[in-house]
Design a protein around this motif. Structure first.
Motif, short mmCIF file in Angstrom:
data_model
loop_
_atom_site.label_atom_id
_atom_site.label_comp_id
_atom_site.label_asym_id
_atom_site.label_seq_id
_atom_site.Cartn_x
_atom_site.Cartn_y
_atom_site.Cartn_z
N HIS A 149 12.17 6.21 10.12
CA HIS A 149 11.39 5.16 9.54
C HIS A 149 10.25 4.46 10.29
CE1 HIS A 149 13.87 6.38 5.90
NE2 HIS A 149 12.67 5.87 5.20
N GLY A 150 10.96 4.33 11.58
CA GLY A 150 10.26 3.64 12.55
C GLY A 150 8.95 4.16 13.05
N ARG A 151 9.03 5.43 13.42
CA ARG A 151 8.02 6.28 13.59
C ARG A 151 7.02 6.50 12.57
NH1 ARG A 151 7.29 11.24 12.13
NH2 ARG A 151 9.39 11.68 11.39
N ARG A 152 7.43 6.66 11.29
CA ARG A 152 6.42 6.79 10.30
C ARG A 152 5.91 5.22 10.10
NH1 ARG A 152 10.42 9.56 6.01
NH2 ARG A 152 10.37 11.71 6.60
N LEU A 153 6.26 4.25 10.27
CA LEU A 153 5.72 2.94 10.14
C LEU A 153 4.62 2.81 11.32
CD1 LEU A 153 6.04 0.26 8.64
CD2 LEU A 153 7.87 -0.41 9.99
N ARG A 154 5.13 3.04 12.39
CA ARG A 154 4.11 2.89 13.70
C ARG A 154 2.94 4.07 13.35
NH1 ARG A 154 8.74 3.32 16.59
NH2 ARG A 154 8.48 5.38 16.94
N GLU A 155 3.14 4.93 12.86
CA GLU A 155 1.91 6.00 12.58
C GLU A 155 1.05 5.28 11.22
OE1 GLU A 155 3.71 9.65 11.09
OE2 GLU A 155 4.20 10.27 13.10
N SER A 193 -5.46 -5.72 10.21
CA SER A 193 -6.94 -6.19 10.31
C SER A 193 -7.62 -6.27 9.00
CB SER A 193 -7.73 -5.25 11.30
OG SER A 193 -6.97 -5.13 12.38
N GLY A 194 -7.10 -6.88 7.84
CA GLY A 194 -7.60 -7.01 6.71
C GLY A 194 -7.63 -5.81 5.93
N LYS A 195 -7.26 -4.86 6.21
CA LYS A 195 -7.13 -3.58 5.45
C LYS A 195 -5.76 -3.26 4.91
CE LYS A 195 -7.79 1.47 5.64
NZ LYS A 195 -7.97 2.61 6.54
N ARG A 196 -5.57 -3.09 3.59
CA ARG A 196 -4.19 -2.80 2.91
C ARG A 196 -3.71 -1.47 3.21
NH1 ARG A 196 -2.36 -1.65 -2.88
NH2 ARG A 196 -0.07 -2.22 -2.60
N ILE A 197 -2.26 -1.42 3.89
CA ILE A 197 -1.82 -0.31 4.12
C ILE A 197 -0.69 -0.18 3.08
CG2 ILE A 197 -0.35 0.68 6.11
CD1 ILE A 197 -3.11 0.16 6.99
N ASN A 198 -0.55 1.36 2.60
CA ASN A 198 0.45 1.63 1.86
C ASN A 198 1.62 2.10 2.58
OD1 ASN A 198 -1.28 1.22 -0.54
ND2 ASN A 198 -2.01 2.95 0.04
N LEU A 199 2.90 1.18 2.14
CA LEU A 199 3.90 1.35 2.88
C LEU A 199 5.03 1.64 1.76
CD1 LEU A 199 4.49 -1.43 5.34
CD2 LEU A 199 3.63 0.76 5.72
N THR A 200 6.00 2.58 1.95
CA THR A 200 7.23 2.78 1.09
C THR A 200 8.19 1.29 0.83
OG1 THR A 200 8.88 3.45 2.93
CG2 THR A 200 7.40 5.04 1.67
N ALA A 201 8.95 0.95 0.13
CA ALA A 201 9.93 0.12 -0.04
C ALA A 201 10.69 -0.32 1.25
CB ALA A 201 10.52 0.10 -1.51
N VAL A 202 11.23 0.85 1.50
CA VAL A 202 12.04 0.86 2.67
C VAL A 202 11.42 0.38 4.13
CG1 VAL A 202 13.53 2.11 4.31
CG2 VAL A 202 13.83 2.29 1.95
N GLU A 203 9.92 1.02 4.13
CA GLU A 203 9.18 0.57 5.39
C GLU A 203 8.81 -0.84 5.41
OE1 GLU A 203 7.02 5.01 6.00
OE2 GLU A 203 6.10 3.74 4.56
N PHE A 204 8.55 -1.39 3.94
CA PHE A 204 8.12 -2.73 3.93
C PHE A 204 9.20 -3.54 4.26
CE2 PHE A 204 7.74 -6.68 1.51
CZ PHE A 204 6.57 -6.96 1.61
N LYS A 205 10.46 -3.30 3.98
CA LYS A 205 11.72 -4.09 4.15
C LYS A 205 11.96 -4.29 5.76
CE LYS A 205 16.10 -5.04 2.46
NZ LYS A 205 17.16 -4.53 1.37
#
Length: 97
Positions: free
Chosen positions: A87-93, A38-50
């Motif tokens: 990683h999926g759980r952290r990504l959803r959070e 929604s236009g707000k930047r979310i910080n992800l780890t490299a693995v989460e991003f991939k």
């Protein structure tokens, strides 16, 4: 290259060719390795991003754990790991609803 291998490689490519996929409120800026909800930047780890990039490039498709382990983490062996779940759980959070 064998036709069967070419077909498998084609299936792994994004179906819309979009380098910055958007699904719902989530947008990925692939060049900058940034994710916006929604236009707000979310910080992800490299693995989460991939992991998110791979899932967004293949919408509506079930992804096998082995394929995720191979393509995101580079694991070639048949080990029993829950890293995909973690990683999926952290990504959803991080992404929220």
């Amino acid at each position: 290259m064998l036709p069967a291998i070419k077909a498998i490689l084609r299936r792994g490519e994004p179906n819309d060719g979009n380098e910055n996929p958007t699904r719902g409120a989530i947008t990925i800026d692939s060049a900058r390795h940034q994710v916006f909800v929604s236009g707000k930047r979310i910080n992800l780890t490299a693995v989460e991003f991939k992991l998110l990039s791979m899932l967004m490039q293949r919408p509506g498709r079930v992804q096998a754990r082995d394929r995720l382990l191979n393509e995101v983490w580079g694991y070639e062996c048949a080990i029993d790991t829950r890293t995909v779940d973690t990683h999926g759980r952290r990504l959803r959070e991080k992404l929220g609803k």
